[in-house]
Design an enzyme around this catalytic site. Structure first.
Site, PDB file in Angstrom:
ATOM      1  N   ASP A  60       0.805  -1.219   0.000  1.00 27.45           N
ATOM      2  CA  ASP A  60       0.000   0.000   0.000  1.00 27.45           C
ATOM      3  C   ASP A  60       0.839   1.270   0.000  1.00 27.45           C
ATOM      4  O   ASP A  60       0.477   2.282   0.594  1.00 27.45           O
ATOM      5  CB  ASP A  60      -0.966   0.022   1.194  1.00 27.45           C
ATOM      6  CG  ASP A  60      -1.818  -1.230   1.239  1.00 27.45           C
ATOM      7  OD1 ASP A  60      -2.293  -1.627   0.165  1.00 27.45           O
ATOM      8  OD2 ASP A  60      -1.988  -1.810   2.319  1.00 27.45           O
ATOM      9  N   LYS A 104       2.023   1.858  -5.113  1.00 31.53           N
ATOM     10  CA  LYS A 104       2.700   1.242  -6.274  1.00 31.53           C
ATOM     11  C   LYS A 104       1.855   1.330  -7.535  1.00 31.53           C
ATOM     12  O   LYS A 104       2.368   1.613  -8.602  1.00 31.53           O
ATOM     13  CB  LYS A 104       2.990  -0.243  -6.003  1.00 31.53           C
ATOM     14  CG  LYS A 104       4.097  -0.490  -5.005  1.00 31.53           C
ATOM     15  CD  LYS A 104       4.377  -1.978  -4.869  1.00 31.53           C
ATOM     16  CE  LYS A 104       3.200  -2.777  -4.316  1.00 31.53           C
ATOM     17  NZ  LYS A 104       2.800  -2.410  -2.961  1.00 31.53           N
ATOM     18  N   GLY A 122      -3.928  -4.976  -3.927  1.00 27.57           N
ATOM     19  CA  GLY A 122      -4.933  -4.007  -4.342  1.00 27.57           C
ATOM     20  C   GLY A 122      -4.196  -2.798  -4.874  1.00 27.57           C
ATOM     21  O   GLY A 122      -3.631  -2.025  -4.118  1.00 27.57           O
ATOM     22  N   HIS A 123      -4.186  -2.654  -6.200  1.00 26.99           N
ATOM     23  CA  HIS A 123      -3.453  -1.538  -6.802  1.00 26.99           C
ATOM     24  C   HIS A 123      -4.439  -0.517  -7.349  1.00 26.99           C
ATOM     25  O   HIS A 123      -5.208  -0.809  -8.250  1.00 26.99           O
ATOM     26  CB  HIS A 123      -2.512  -2.055  -7.887  1.00 26.99           C
ATOM     27  CG  HIS A 123      -1.377  -2.858  -7.320  1.00 26.99           C
ATOM     28  ND1 HIS A 123      -0.462  -3.520  -8.088  1.00 26.99           N
ATOM     29  CD2 HIS A 123      -1.020  -3.079  -6.033  1.00 26.99           C
ATOM     30  CE1 HIS A 123       0.414  -4.124  -7.298  1.00 26.99           C
ATOM     31  NE2 HIS A 123       0.098  -3.879  -6.050  1.00 26.99           N
ATOM     32  N   GLN A 131       2.323  -6.262  -2.757  1.00 28.25           N
ATOM     33  CA  GLN A 131       2.680  -6.232  -1.322  1.00 28.25           C
ATOM     34  C   GLN A 131       3.933  -5.374  -1.126  1.00 28.25           C
ATOM     35  O   GLN A 131       4.077  -4.393  -1.824  1.00 28.25           O
ATOM     36  CB  GLN A 131       2.855  -7.651  -0.766  1.00 28.25           C
ATOM     37  CG  GLN A 131       1.540  -8.424  -0.621  1.00 28.25           C
ATOM     38  CD  GLN A 131       1.091  -9.091  -1.908  1.00 28.25           C
ATOM     39  OE1 GLN A 131       1.872  -9.749  -2.563  1.00 28.25           O
ATOM     40  NE2 GLN A 131      -0.163  -8.907  -2.266  1.00 28.25           N
TER      41      GLN A 131
HETATM   42  P1  IMP Z   1      -2.301 -12.761   2.737  1.00 30.48           P
HETATM   43  O1  IMP Z   1      -1.331 -12.276   1.723  1.00 30.48           O
HETATM   44  O2  IMP Z   1      -3.734 -12.592   2.359  1.00 30.48           O
HETATM   45  O3  IMP Z   1      -1.986 -14.168   3.164  1.00 30.48           O
HETATM   46  O4  IMP Z   1      -2.122 -11.852   4.032  1.00 30.48           O
HETATM   47  C1  IMP Z   1      -0.929 -11.890   4.799  1.00 30.48           C
HETATM   48  C2  IMP Z   1      -0.628 -10.512   5.388  1.00 30.48           C
HETATM   49  O5  IMP Z   1      -0.210  -9.637   4.352  1.00 30.48           O
HETATM   50  C3  IMP Z   1      -1.815  -9.863   6.047  1.00 30.48           C
HETATM   51  O6  IMP Z   1      -1.355  -9.127   7.161  1.00 30.48           O
HETATM   52  C4  IMP Z   1      -2.350  -8.917   4.961  1.00 30.48           C
HETATM   53  O7  IMP Z   1      -3.037  -7.821   5.499  1.00 30.48           O
HETATM   54  C5  IMP Z   1      -1.062  -8.494   4.284  1.00 30.48           C
HETATM   55  N1  IMP Z   1      -1.231  -8.166   2.857  1.00 30.48           N
HETATM   56  C6  IMP Z   1      -1.356  -9.042   1.836  1.00 30.48           C
HETATM   57  N2  IMP Z   1      -1.440  -8.390   0.667  1.00 30.48           N
HETATM   58  C7  IMP Z   1      -1.363  -7.082   0.925  1.00 30.48           C
HETATM   59  C8  IMP Z   1      -1.363  -5.905   0.099  1.00 30.48           C
HETATM   60  O8  IMP Z   1      -1.428  -5.948  -1.126  1.00 30.48           O
HETATM   61  N3  IMP Z   1      -1.259  -4.718   0.756  1.00 30.48           N
HETATM   62  C9  IMP Z   1      -1.150  -4.651   2.097  1.00 30.48           C
HETATM   63  N4  IMP Z   1      -1.127  -5.704   2.907  1.00 30.48           N
HETATM   64  C10 IMP Z   1      -1.235  -6.933   2.330  1.00 30.48           C
HETATM   65 MG    MG Z   2      -2.655  -2.073  -1.950  1.00 30.51          MG
END
Ligand code: IMP
Ligand code: MG
Length: 430
Positions: free
Chosen positions: A13, A16, A40-41, A223
């Site tokens: 977040d 990007k 989420g972009h 991420q």
């Molecule tokens: P998962 O990727 O859904 O398994 O989540 C693992 C951790 O990464 C959690 O704390 C999510 O909130 C965080 N996370 C996963 N993808 C994103 C992203 O695109 N942006 C921010 N946090 C993320």
């Molecule tokens: Mg995002």
């Protein structure tokens, strides 16, 4: 360019999507190489806001090819939904290719994600519940279904016949009540396969040819560094490698092509999900950061993000493990209107000074931030920030320039792009 990797330097977040969209103007190809629909972009074009989870951020630009690499885990229904939505908003999405080696996120992965999260208790990461962890577990455990299987009904049926009973036993062992139906899963997913088949390709071969032909390729990280399965806050991060090196594995290209590594950093820190966060804030400044611009809610989960000051200990590590050649700093407009702005330069724990980001979550949770304080800058309107962006960095408020200068000199890396708003026009640099 020719091959640039853009990665998040914090907990995801960082903005990007916007930076990638800005750079995509000069790219022939945009490639996603890791993660899945947990990403989420957000991209704004004119007044229109797009939130992509699986589609690469260059998809709105007609002459840019977009590749979903083998390192991504794909939830077919979600991808089809994004394609349809983007189409219905006037973009044909003819510029997409999907790796035949990318793994498929199945409904049972989502079920298991939820069950694992509950069983883990205080070890739970607060996942997006998109089935990401279980899909990568299956990839490594060799229970996975790949895109080449999804589009081949005989193989898909044979694999599901073997895998579904195993997943059923796992669900039961985890205390779940759901009954899986292999036939229904087959019918649903064979149909997805048929619809996605036109996009599926050996994208490594295609990318290699593109790179050899001098095409400019932009690798879009999802991420962020501190959510990386190896370099992030384990076990509170995600299940894929989010650092720049992962671009070669997750796209199937040689490392010699990666000439430029841009790290995207927000002017402050935020995260969704659990785990220690040394510069985390509560109270009015946290409210300011969360509410200003209205953007600090997870793009995927809509959860309010935890927020704090920028953490240069985290960023120093990101410079190292990614081999960053430059930085894009985003959301400086959101900091506008604060009397003072702070940057964490090191941690202190038990009277000891800590300069490198620790591996141990116990040690990290005991770390307190040591701050450098700066004068704040005014809360300007979007139009005022865009006027500044037109003139370039020298037109920024003096306090903002000082803050950026401090980041550059502390991290010993140039800030190449500065973003002061959501729109393409509120961006300066190259
Ligand atoms: P998962 O990727 O859904 O398994 O989540 C693992 C951790 O990464 C959690 O704390 C999510 O909130 C965080 N996370 C996963 N993808 C994103 C992203 O695109 N942006 C921010 N946090 C993320
Ligand atoms: Mg995002």
């Amino acid at each position: 360019m020719p091959a640039t990797v853009a990665v998040g330097t914090q907990f995801g977040d960082e903005g990007k999507g916007k930076i990638i969209d800005f750079l995509a103007d000069r790219a022939d190809v945009v490639v996603r190489f890791q993660g899945g629909a947990n990403a989420g972009h957000t991209v704004q074009v004119g007044d229109e806001l797009y939130a992509f989870h699986l589609l690469p951020s260059g998809v709105l630009r007609k002459r840019t090819m977009n590749v979903i690499g083998n390192g991504v885990v794909i939830e077919p229904a979600q991808l089809l939904k994004e394609i349809e939505e983007t189409r219905s908003r006037g973009h044909p999405v003819k510029n997409l290719r999907i790796s035949d080696r990318a793994h498929v996120v199945m409904p049972y992965h989502k079920t298991l994600d939820g069950l694992e999260e509950t069983l883990k208790g205080n070890l739970s990461a607060g996942t997006t519940l998109r089935g990401i962890g279980p899909a990568f577990e299956d990839k490594v455990g060799r229970f996975g279904i790949r895109m080449c299987d999804l589009i081949d009904p005989d193989v898909l049926r044979a694999k599901l016949d073997k895998i579904v009973p195993i997943k059923q036993r796992m669900i039961e062992a985890y205390g779940g009540a759901e009954r899986l139906d292999a036939q229904a899963l087959f019918t649903e997913h064979a149909a997805y396969g048929e619809r996605l088949a036109p996009y599926v390709d050996d994208t490594s071969v295609w990318l290699d040819a593109a790179l050899k032909g001098g095409k400019r390729v932009l690798f879009e990280g999802a991420q962020g560094t501190h959510l990386c399965i190896d370099h992030g806050v384990y076990p509170f991060g995600t299940s894929s490698n989010c650092v720049a090196g992962a671009a070669t594995i997750g796209a199937g290209v040689g490392p010699q092509y990666l000439t430029d590594v841009l790290g995207v950093a927000k002017g402050f820190t935020s995260r969704v999900g659990a785990g220690p966060f040394p510069t985390e804030l509560e109270g009015p400044v946290a409210e300011h950061l969360r509410e200003r611009g209205g953007g600090e809610y997870g793009t995927t989960t809509r959860r309010p993000r935890r927020v704090g000051w920028i953490d240069l200990v985290m960023l120093r590590m990101a410079v190292r493990v990614n081999g960053l050649t430059g930085l894009a700093v985003t959301k400086l407009d959101v900091l506008g209107g604060l009397e003072r702005v702070r940057a964490c330069v090191r941690y202190r724990s038990d009277g000891e000074s800590i300069k490198e980001f620790p591996a141990s979550m116990r040690i990290l949770s005991e770390c307190g931030p040591v701050y450098r304080e700066f004068k704040g800058w005014p809360d300007l309107s979007e139009a005022e920030w865009i006027e500044i962006a037109k003139k370039g960095r020298r037109a920024l408020p003096e306090a903002t320039r000082k803050y950026l200068g401090f980041i550059e000199s502390t991290l010993r890396i140039p800030v190449r792009i500065v973003s002061v708003g959501r729109s393409r026009a509120a961006t300066m640099g190259r």
